[in-house]
Design a protein around this motif. Structure first.
Motif, PDB file in Angstrom:
ATOM      1  N   ALA A  74       0.829  -1.205   0.000  1.00 29.09           N
ATOM      2  CA  ALA A  74       0.000   0.000   0.000  1.00 29.09           C
ATOM      3  C   ALA A  74       0.862   1.252   0.000  1.00 29.09           C
ATOM      4  CB  ALA A  74      -0.935  -0.014   1.210  1.00 29.09           C
ATOM      5  N   ALA A  75       1.949   1.225   0.795  1.00 27.03           N
ATOM      6  CA  ALA A  75       2.815   2.393   0.868  1.00 27.03           C
ATOM      7  C   ALA A  75       3.498   2.653  -0.471  1.00 27.03           C
ATOM      8  CB  ALA A  75       3.847   2.201   1.966  1.00 27.03           C
ATOM      9  N   THR A  76       4.055   1.595  -1.085  1.00 27.61           N
ATOM     10  CA  THR A  76       4.716   1.781  -2.378  1.00 27.61           C
ATOM     11  C   THR A  76       3.717   2.204  -3.451  1.00 27.61           C
ATOM     12  OG1 THR A  76       4.473  -0.580  -2.842  1.00 27.61           O
ATOM     13  CG2 THR A  76       6.526   0.137  -1.817  1.00 27.61           C
ATOM     14  N   GLY A  77       2.484   1.661  -3.372  1.00 30.15           N
ATOM     15  CA  GLY A  77       1.453   2.085  -4.331  1.00 30.15           C
ATOM     16  C   GLY A  77       1.107   3.551  -4.166  1.00 30.15           C
ATOM     17  N   ALA A  78       1.017   4.019  -2.920  1.00 29.46           N
ATOM     18  CA  ALA A  78       0.721   5.433  -2.686  1.00 29.46           C
ATOM     19  C   ALA A  78       1.830   6.313  -3.231  1.00 29.46           C
ATOM     20  CB  ALA A  78       0.517   5.671  -1.189  1.00 29.46           C
ATOM     21  N   VAL A  79       3.116   5.897  -3.000  1.00 31.39           N
ATOM     22  CA  VAL A  79       4.247   6.673  -3.523  1.00 31.39           C
ATOM     23  C   VAL A  79       4.174   6.746  -5.039  1.00 31.39           C
ATOM     24  CG1 VAL A  79       6.741   6.719  -3.767  1.00 31.39           C
ATOM     25  CG2 VAL A  79       5.713   6.182  -1.555  1.00 31.39           C
ATOM     26  N   SER A  80       3.858   5.626  -5.674  1.00 27.87           N
ATOM     27  CA  SER A  80       3.798   5.587  -7.137  1.00 27.87           C
ATOM     28  C   SER A  80       2.677   6.480  -7.660  1.00 27.87           C
ATOM     29  CB  SER A  80       3.609   4.140  -7.604  1.00 27.87           C
ATOM     30  OG  SER A  80       3.473   4.078  -9.011  1.00 27.87           O
ATOM     31  N   LEU A  81       1.498   6.427  -6.998  1.00 26.05           N
ATOM     32  CA  LEU A  81       0.376   7.248  -7.441  1.00 26.05           C
ATOM     33  C   LEU A  81       0.650   8.730  -7.245  1.00 26.05           C
ATOM     34  CD1 LEU A  81      -2.576   5.053  -6.113  1.00 26.05           C
ATOM     35  CD2 LEU A  81      -1.902   5.380  -8.500  1.00 26.05           C
ATOM     36  N   LEU A  82       1.288   9.060  -6.110  1.00 29.35           N
ATOM     37  CA  LEU A  82       1.623  10.466  -5.884  1.00 29.35           C
ATOM     38  C   LEU A  82       2.628  10.958  -6.911  1.00 29.35           C
ATOM     39  CD1 LEU A  82       1.830  10.557  -1.985  1.00 29.35           C
ATOM     40  CD2 LEU A  82       0.069  11.569  -3.442  1.00 29.35           C
ATOM     41  N   ALA A  83       3.578  10.062  -7.294  1.00 31.38           N
ATOM     42  CA  ALA A  83       4.550  10.462  -8.306  1.00 31.38           C
ATOM     43  C   ALA A  83       3.868  10.714  -9.640  1.00 31.38           C
ATOM     44  CB  ALA A  83       5.617   9.383  -8.437  1.00 31.38           C
ATOM     45  N   ARG A  84       2.732  10.067  -9.903  1.00 36.88           N
ATOM     46  CA  ARG A  84       1.998  10.282 -11.153  1.00 36.88           C
ATOM     47  C   ARG A  84       1.117  11.545 -11.089  1.00 36.88           C
ATOM     48  NH1 ARG A  84       2.207   4.653 -10.972  1.00 36.88           N
ATOM     49  NH2 ARG A  84       2.637   3.639 -12.970  1.00 36.88           N
ATOM     50  N   GLY A  85       1.076  12.140  -9.923  1.00 34.28           N
ATOM     51  CA  GLY A  85       0.238  13.345  -9.794  1.00 34.28           C
ATOM     52  C   GLY A  85      -1.204  13.042  -9.530  1.00 34.28           C
ATOM     53  N   THR A  86      -1.512  11.896  -8.935  1.00 35.50           N
ATOM     54  CA  THR A  86      -2.891  11.513  -8.653  1.00 35.50           C
ATOM     55  C   THR A  86      -3.474  12.457  -7.621  1.00 35.50           C
ATOM     56  OG1 THR A  86      -2.313   9.226  -9.115  1.00 35.50           O
ATOM     57  CG2 THR A  86      -4.380   9.619  -7.933  1.00 35.50           C
ATOM     58  N   ASP A  87      -4.685  12.890  -7.843  1.00 32.37           N
ATOM     59  CA  ASP A  87      -5.316  13.809  -6.902  1.00 32.37           C
ATOM     60  C   ASP A  87      -5.764  13.047  -5.665  1.00 32.37           C
ATOM     61  OD1 ASP A  87      -8.478  13.164  -7.244  1.00 32.37           O
ATOM     62  OD2 ASP A  87      -7.391  12.932  -9.156  1.00 32.37           O
ATOM     63  N   PRO A  88      -5.886  13.718  -4.538  1.00 30.19           N
ATOM     64  CA  PRO A  88      -6.249  13.035  -3.280  1.00 30.19           C
ATOM     65  C   PRO A  88      -7.565  12.300  -3.341  1.00 30.19           C
ATOM     66  CG  PRO A  88      -5.400  15.239  -2.859  1.00 30.19           C
ATOM     67  CD  PRO A  88      -5.589  15.146  -4.339  1.00 30.19           C
ATOM     68  N   THR A  89      -8.452  12.723  -4.229  1.00 27.82           N
ATOM     69  CA  THR A  89      -9.767  12.078  -4.283  1.00 27.82           C
ATOM     70  C   THR A  89      -9.655  10.626  -4.727  1.00 27.82           C
ATOM     71  OG1 THR A  89     -10.755  14.202  -4.837  1.00 27.82           O
ATOM     72  CG2 THR A  89     -12.087  12.229  -5.248  1.00 27.82           C
ATOM     73  N   THR A  90      -8.820  10.403  -5.716  1.00 30.76           N
ATOM     74  CA  THR A  90      -8.691   9.047  -6.260  1.00 30.76           C
ATOM     75  C   THR A  90      -7.503   8.282  -5.691  1.00 30.76           C
ATOM     76  OG1 THR A  90      -7.390   9.921  -8.096  1.00 30.76           O
ATOM     77  CG2 THR A  90      -9.777   9.716  -8.415  1.00 30.76           C
ATOM     78  N   LEU A  91      -6.714   8.918  -4.795  1.00 28.32           N
ATOM     79  CA  LEU A  91      -5.527   8.235  -4.244  1.00 28.32           C
ATOM     80  C   LEU A  91      -5.917   7.001  -3.434  1.00 28.32           C
ATOM     81  CD1 LEU A  91      -2.498   8.129  -3.735  1.00 28.32           C
ATOM     82  CD2 LEU A  91      -2.850   9.639  -1.766  1.00 28.32           C
ATOM     83  N   SER A  92      -6.939   7.165  -2.573  1.00 26.73           N
ATOM     84  CA  SER A  92      -7.336   6.028  -1.728  1.00 26.73           C
ATOM     85  C   SER A  92      -7.872   4.883  -2.576  1.00 26.73           C
ATOM     86  CB  SER A  92      -8.395   6.478  -0.724  1.00 26.73           C
ATOM     87  OG  SER A  92      -9.528   7.027  -1.414  1.00 26.73           O
ATOM     88  N   VAL A  93      -8.594   5.225  -3.669  1.00 20.55           N
ATOM     89  CA  VAL A  93      -9.097   4.168  -4.542  1.00 20.55           C
ATOM     90  C   VAL A  93      -7.943   3.446  -5.220  1.00 20.55           C
ATOM     91  CG1 VAL A  93     -10.493   3.700  -6.593  1.00 20.55           C
ATOM     92  CG2 VAL A  93     -11.273   5.387  -4.927  1.00 20.55           C
ATOM     93  N   GLY A  94      -6.942   4.224  -5.670  1.00 22.64           N
ATOM     94  CA  GLY A  94      -5.788   3.596  -6.327  1.00 22.64           C
ATOM     95  C   GLY A  94      -5.023   2.674  -5.387  1.00 22.64           C
ATOM     96  N   VAL A  95      -4.831   3.120  -4.124  1.00 25.16           N
ATOM     97  CA  VAL A  95      -4.118   2.273  -3.158  1.00 25.16           C
ATOM     98  C   VAL A  95      -4.915   1.004  -2.894  1.00 25.16           C
ATOM     99  CG1 VAL A  95      -3.308   2.123  -0.782  1.00 25.16           C
ATOM    100  CG2 VAL A  95      -2.892   4.208  -2.122  1.00 25.16           C
ATOM    101  N   LEU A  96      -6.252   1.143  -2.745  1.00 25.66           N
ATOM    102  CA  LEU A  96      -7.090  -0.035  -2.500  1.00 25.66           C
ATOM    103  C   LEU A  96      -6.992  -1.020  -3.667  1.00 25.66           C
ATOM    104  CD1 LEU A  96      -9.211  -1.514  -0.818  1.00 25.66           C
ATOM    105  CD2 LEU A  96     -10.972  -0.179  -2.008  1.00 25.66           C
ATOM    106  N   VAL A  97      -6.995  -0.492  -4.900  1.00 30.73           N
ATOM    107  CA  VAL A  97      -6.907  -1.361  -6.070  1.00 30.73           C
ATOM    108  C   VAL A  97      -5.573  -2.111  -6.071  1.00 30.73           C
ATOM    109  CG1 VAL A  97      -6.715  -1.381  -8.573  1.00 30.73           C
ATOM    110  CG2 VAL A  97      -8.509  -0.032  -7.460  1.00 30.73           C
ATOM    111  N   VAL A  98      -4.492  -1.404  -5.726  1.00 32.21           N
ATOM    112  CA  VAL A  98      -3.166  -2.056  -5.701  1.00 32.21           C
ATOM    113  C   VAL A  98      -3.153  -3.201  -4.696  1.00 32.21           C
ATOM    114  CG1 VAL A  98      -0.747  -1.710  -5.104  1.00 32.21           C
ATOM    115  CG2 VAL A  98      -1.936  -0.025  -6.521  1.00 32.21           C
ATOM    116  N   VAL A  99      -3.722  -2.950  -3.503  1.00 32.02           N
ATOM    117  CA  VAL A  99      -3.722  -3.988  -2.463  1.00 32.02           C
ATOM    118  C   VAL A  99      -4.594  -5.164  -2.883  1.00 32.02           C
ATOM    119  CG1 VAL A  99      -4.366  -4.515  -0.093  1.00 32.02           C
ATOM    120  CG2 VAL A  99      -3.207  -2.357  -0.630  1.00 32.02           C
ATOM    121  N   VAL A 100      -5.786  -4.877  -3.436  1.00 36.20           N
ATOM    122  CA  VAL A 100      -6.683  -5.966  -3.844  1.00 36.20           C
ATOM    123  C   VAL A 100      -6.050  -6.780  -4.963  1.00 36.20           C
ATOM    124  CG1 VAL A 100      -8.912  -6.468  -4.909  1.00 36.20           C
ATOM    125  CG2 VAL A 100      -8.763  -4.761  -3.104  1.00 36.20           C
ATOM    126  N   GLN A 101      -5.403  -6.130  -5.904  1.00 33.23           N
ATOM    127  CA  GLN A 101      -4.728  -6.862  -6.974  1.00 33.23           C
ATOM    128  C   GLN A 101      -3.698  -7.845  -6.401  1.00 33.23           C
ATOM    129  OE1 GLN A 101      -3.466  -3.371  -9.320  1.00 33.23           O
ATOM    130  NE2 GLN A 101      -4.399  -4.355 -11.094  1.00 33.23           N
TER     131      GLN A 101
END
Length: 935
Positions: A74-101
């Motif tokens: 989850a932490a590495t996924g958050a770092v990767s999403l933040l590096a892509r410029g993901t907005d805070p609204t979709t950050l939690s969804v992206g982290v959840l998707v990474v963990v579920v995958q």
């Protein structure tokens, strides 16, 4: 060629904390690197996904670590999403998707699979997991797009799905397979050449300037690797190829580079097609690798089974021939030998090369069943049994079994038959040998001159020999069929014999006993019994053989000799063997030697004789001496000294005589009478006379010493020594008149004599003062090395005109004592003076200084005339001089060693003397050391 490892159990998780965290870190680095490769206006999530590395890290770690590792995911996924410029609204969804995958992919692959990709079903499971993870990625992208301002397009969804699927299919496989690679070596040159070929194909077809429109050539070349290498290497090559293809596509090249350049595809569509290209490669290469691997394992299993069957055939103890019906040549239609094992070759008396290819009828002769052996006609029966003989071995007899062998069992041998041969002629020969052995045993038992009784495993008597009746008088009919312990020839009681049968002696050695039985006429017989068990093939007792040797006469004579040897008589008897070793002692010899007969047995008789007498009288050894003395009869009586075990010496009058029986010489008999008391009386009388003579001589020595002292006192001490010395000095100095030159030597002589008299007076005064305690010593710490040096320098006048070698041996560190320097120097000087005086020219004087524990040692050694042992205690007595010193007119007063002893004793030390006439003298002074030994 591809080398496949043997089948093994499914491995457990193999990554530790460091390995799992390393894989997740590599996933983060790869994801961040993707940002640098992806086009500026492209969505990186549809170009590539690192979820495969995250799935592999979980899959290769124990499930108890998954929660902690998912936090890292989850932490590495958050770092990767933040590096892509993901907005805070979709950050939690992206982290959840990474963990579920990661969880979904690891769970699907870990459930019900060996994780080794052994079967097509495993590949299908991998594909299903990849699609499921891709579906989660597409759903997550759609959810994130729904939360945002613009909905996700179909191309984006397909790209996300294929990217995640490719990641699982391409990246998970190397992570799982590489740690479990077999130890089989790869041809590295071939591996390098293949990698170069694949790289060249990628560059030529997918690079910036493709030379041929063949985008799938790289996948075909990669599929070739599945035939050459194992699945781990192939999957690693697939992962590398996929990464290179994605990197090229991100730069506008790759499989759809021309369409992208022409504007026919958007970046998102190009990414989806590129991922589809990689997924197609995975679906082609991985199933192909699994199929090749399955084929290799199947071939190994077939080869192993064939090898095992060959070993079983070759090493079978039953003779086996593989035969088939010939289809051409003179032997057409007849059975011909295709192969045979070692047992069959032995039964036929031929080697393999000679037997193969020959007709069966040329090797075996069968009566009444020729069609079976000749043509293999079994009349519809699957097996035929009969007997035959070997043509090359007349008189042989074999059991033979003929069975049909179908072509399906072993296609290499073709349709034919199997012949099994059992040589029953060996059994007949073995039976004949057993019969001859039984006859030999019967003859041995019947002709033996001792009692032999054979029982069964229950102890019932089965057989007795003729000697049993001759020795004991008991008839066989009275013994047969009865338990051995109920018969009069039983060697021991029932319990003893039953225990032997129930638990025989496992060492295989017979049980020996001696007992008394009663003969049929009432006589008592003494027999030595030997009992042993004969075991059956299963190791259980079958028979018990008991033999008894009659030793009644020997025991009677032995008893008589024993009474004689134990009788209390003064005469000593010693029996030896021919080599002179003691075999028996009587009671008289035991008393003289102080040990029992058993203790002396086996020891050489010379161990109890005086060594000097043996050396003098028997230079060739005692045995030769005894043989010469006896010379066939008893020797003359001689006095010998016997030395007991405790060192006690006895003088005996001894004779030596040989002992022999009808077969030859048995040894020697020594007969001795103790004459010690008589010899002791003579010795005591002689000793008394010697002591009286010694006492008279000592008194005379004392008288001489006294006379010398009186003479010295009368003629020397009364003279005014001091006045003489004073006036002599005046005359030398010319105080009255100048001396005539001829007078100077005379004046020097007077001076030396005066000084000598003064020294004698000083010595006497010193001795008197030390004994009376009138002289007080100035005790202070001092180094004995300085004392020795001063004493040696002071002795130089004594060495003038002498040819003596004077050496000083001393340590490098100080040898400190507490004492009077002047008196100790005088003691060392006296020892040096004595050594110089009593050592002839050409001799050697050594002064040794050392430390020994808590003592300081000063030793003065010389090579002079030495001191007799009888005089060594008296040399420390005043005025004592040895006879040799007086005989050689060596000057001296006999006071030097006495002064040394008194000075050393005053320092709490001691003096030791070691000397021998003609070998020199060593005087050792031991003083208490002032400090501990530095060593």
């Amino acid at each position: 060629m591809l080398v496949v490892a043997p089948e093994s159990a499914p491995p457990g998780p193999r990554l530790g904390w460091r390995g799992a965290l390393g894989v997740l870190a590599a996933a983060l680095v790869a994801d961040l690197a993707l940002l640098l490769l992806a086009p500026a206006d492209a969505e990186t999530g549809v170009w590539w996904s690192v979820v495969g590395l995250q799935v592999g890290a979980l899959l290769e770690s124990p499930r108890r670590r998954w929660p902690a590792l998912l936090l890292v995911v989850a932490a590495t996924g958050a770092v990767s999403l933040l590096a892509r410029g993901t907005d805070p609204t979709t950050l939690s969804v992206g982290v959840l998707v990474v963990v579920v995958q990661a969880v979904l992919g690891a769970a699907l692959l870990a459930h019900g699979t060996t994780r080794l990709l052994r079967t097509p079903g495993d590949v299908a499971r991998l594909a299903g997991a990849a699609l499921a993870v891709g579906a989660v990625a597409a759903a997550g992208l759609g959810l994130a797009a729904g939360l945002g301002s613009a909905p996700a397009g179909a191309a984006q969804l397909v790209g996300a799905l294929t990217a995640a699927a490719v990641s699982v299919a391409v990246l998970t496989t190397p992570v799982v397979l590489l740690p479990q690679r077999s130890a089989a070596p790869h041809p590295w040159a071939l591996l390098g050449a293949h990698a170069l070929l694949v790289g060249l194909g990628v560059w030529l077809t997918l690079g910036p300037d493709p030379v041929a429109p063949l985008p799938f050539l790289s996948l075909a070349l990669l599929g070739l690797g599945a035939f050459l290498f194992d699945l781990a290497v192939t999957s690693l090559e697939l992962a590398v190829l996929s990464g290179v293809v994605v990197a090229l596509a991100a730069r506008g090249n790759g499989p759809v580079g021309d369409m992208l350049a022409a504007g026919d595809l958007t970046w998102v569509e190009a990414a989806a097609w590129t991922q589809a290209y990689c997924l197609a490669g995975a679906l082609v290469v991985l199933p192909l690798g699994v199929a090749v691997r399955q084929q290799q394992r199947l071939r190994q299993r077939v080869d192993a089974e064939e090898s095992q069957q060959r070993l079983t055939f070759e090493h079978s103890t039953v003779g086996m021939l593989l035969v088939s019906r010939a289809t051409e040549g003179e032997a057409a239609g007849r059975l011909v030998v295709d192969d045979l094992n070692s047992a069959a070759a032995g039964a036929l008396g031929l080697d393999r090369a000679t037997a193969v290819g020959r007709q069966v009828l040329e090797l075996l002769a069968v009566q009444g069943a020729t069609p079976v052996i000749r043509d293999g006609l079994l009349d519809g029966e699957p097996v035929w049994r009969g007997r035959c003989s070997v043509v090359a071995r007349p008189g042989s007899l074999l059991d033979v079994v003929v069975a049909s062998r179908s072509a399906g069992e072993n296609p290499r041998l073709g349709e034919g038959f199997t012949l099994q041969l059992v040589d029953i002629g060996l059994e007949a020969a073995a039976a004949e040998r057993a019969d001859r052995a039984r006859q030999l045993t019967e003859a041995t038992i019947d002709t033996a001159g001792c009692v032999i009784v054979v029982t069964d495993e229950r102890g019932l008597v089965l057989r007795v020999n003729a000697a049993t009746e001759q020795i004991t008088g008991h008839l066989p009919t009275s013994l047969l069929g009865r338990p051995i312990w109920e018969t009069p020839v039983s060697p021991s009681g029932r319990a003893d014999l039953e225990s032997l049968l129930a638990w025989p002696n496992r060492s295989g050695l017979p049980v020996v006993r001696e007992s008394t039985i009663r003969a049929a006429d009432g006589r008592e017989l003494r027999l030595i019994w030997s009992s042993n068990v004969v075991a059956a093939h299963d190791g259980q007792p079958a028979y018990c053989v008991i033999t008894g040797v009659d030793v009644s006469a020997e025991r009677a004579s032995t008893t008589l000799v024993t009474h004689l040897m134990q009788a209390s008589i003064a005469t000593a008897l010693v029996g030896t063997d021919p080599q002179g070793n003691v075999s028996v002692l009587n009671s008289g010899a035991e008393r003289l030697l102080g040990l029992t007969s058993d203790a002396a047995a086996g020891r050489p008789v010379t161990a109890f004789l005086d060594p000097a007498e043996v050396e003098q009288r028997c230079p060739g050894g005692f045995v030769a001496c005894a043989a010469a003395m006896a010379a066939g009869s008893e020797s003359e009586t001689q006095d010998w000294t016997w030395v007991g075990d405790d060192g006690t010496r006895h003088v005996v009058a001894m004779t030596v005589s040989p002992t022999a029986d009808a077969t030859g010489r048995l040894g020697y008999l020594l007969v001795a009478q103790d004459v010690t008391e008589r010899q002791a009386g003579h010795a005591a009388l002689a000793a008394a006379l010697d002591k009286e003579r010694a006492a008279v001589e000592q008194l005379r020595s004392l008288d001489r010493a006294r006379d010398e002292l009186v003479s010295t006192v009368s003629h020397e001490l009364r003279t005014p020594v001091t006045s003489i010395l004073g006036y002599t000095e005046l005359l030398r100095e010319g105080a009255i008149v100048p001396p005539d030159p001829a007078q100077v030597p005379l004046l020097d002589t007077i001076t030396r004599g005066s000084h000598r008299l003064i020294d004698i007076c000083n010595d006497l005064l010193l001795l008197s003062g030390l004994e009376a305690g009138a002289i007080s010593l100035t005790m202070q710490p001092l180094d004995l090395r300085e004392t020795v040096r001063t004493a040696v320098e002071g002795s130089e006048p004594l060495l003038a005109g002498r040819h003596l070698q004077v050496e000083v041996e001393q340590p490098e560190h100080p040898v400190e004592v507490r004492g009077d320097a002047h008196q100790l120097e005088r003691a060392v000087a006296n020892l040096l003076g004595n050594a110089v005086k009593f050592t002839s020219d050409g001799g050697r004087v050594v002064v040794t200084l050392a430390r020994e524990g808590t003592e300081a040692l000063v030793a003065v050694s010389d090579t002079g005339i030495g001191i007799p042992l009888a005089d060594q205690e008296a040399v420390f007595t005043r005025f004592f001089r040895t006879d040799e010193a007086q005989h050689q007119a060596i000057p001296g007063t006999g006071l030097g060693l006495s002064i040394v002893a008194d000075i050393v004793h005053a320092h709490q030390g001691r003096v030791e003397l070691e000397s021998a006439p003609g070998s020199g003298t060593t005087v050792l002074v031991r003083l208490p050391a002032d400090h501990p030994d530095p060593a």
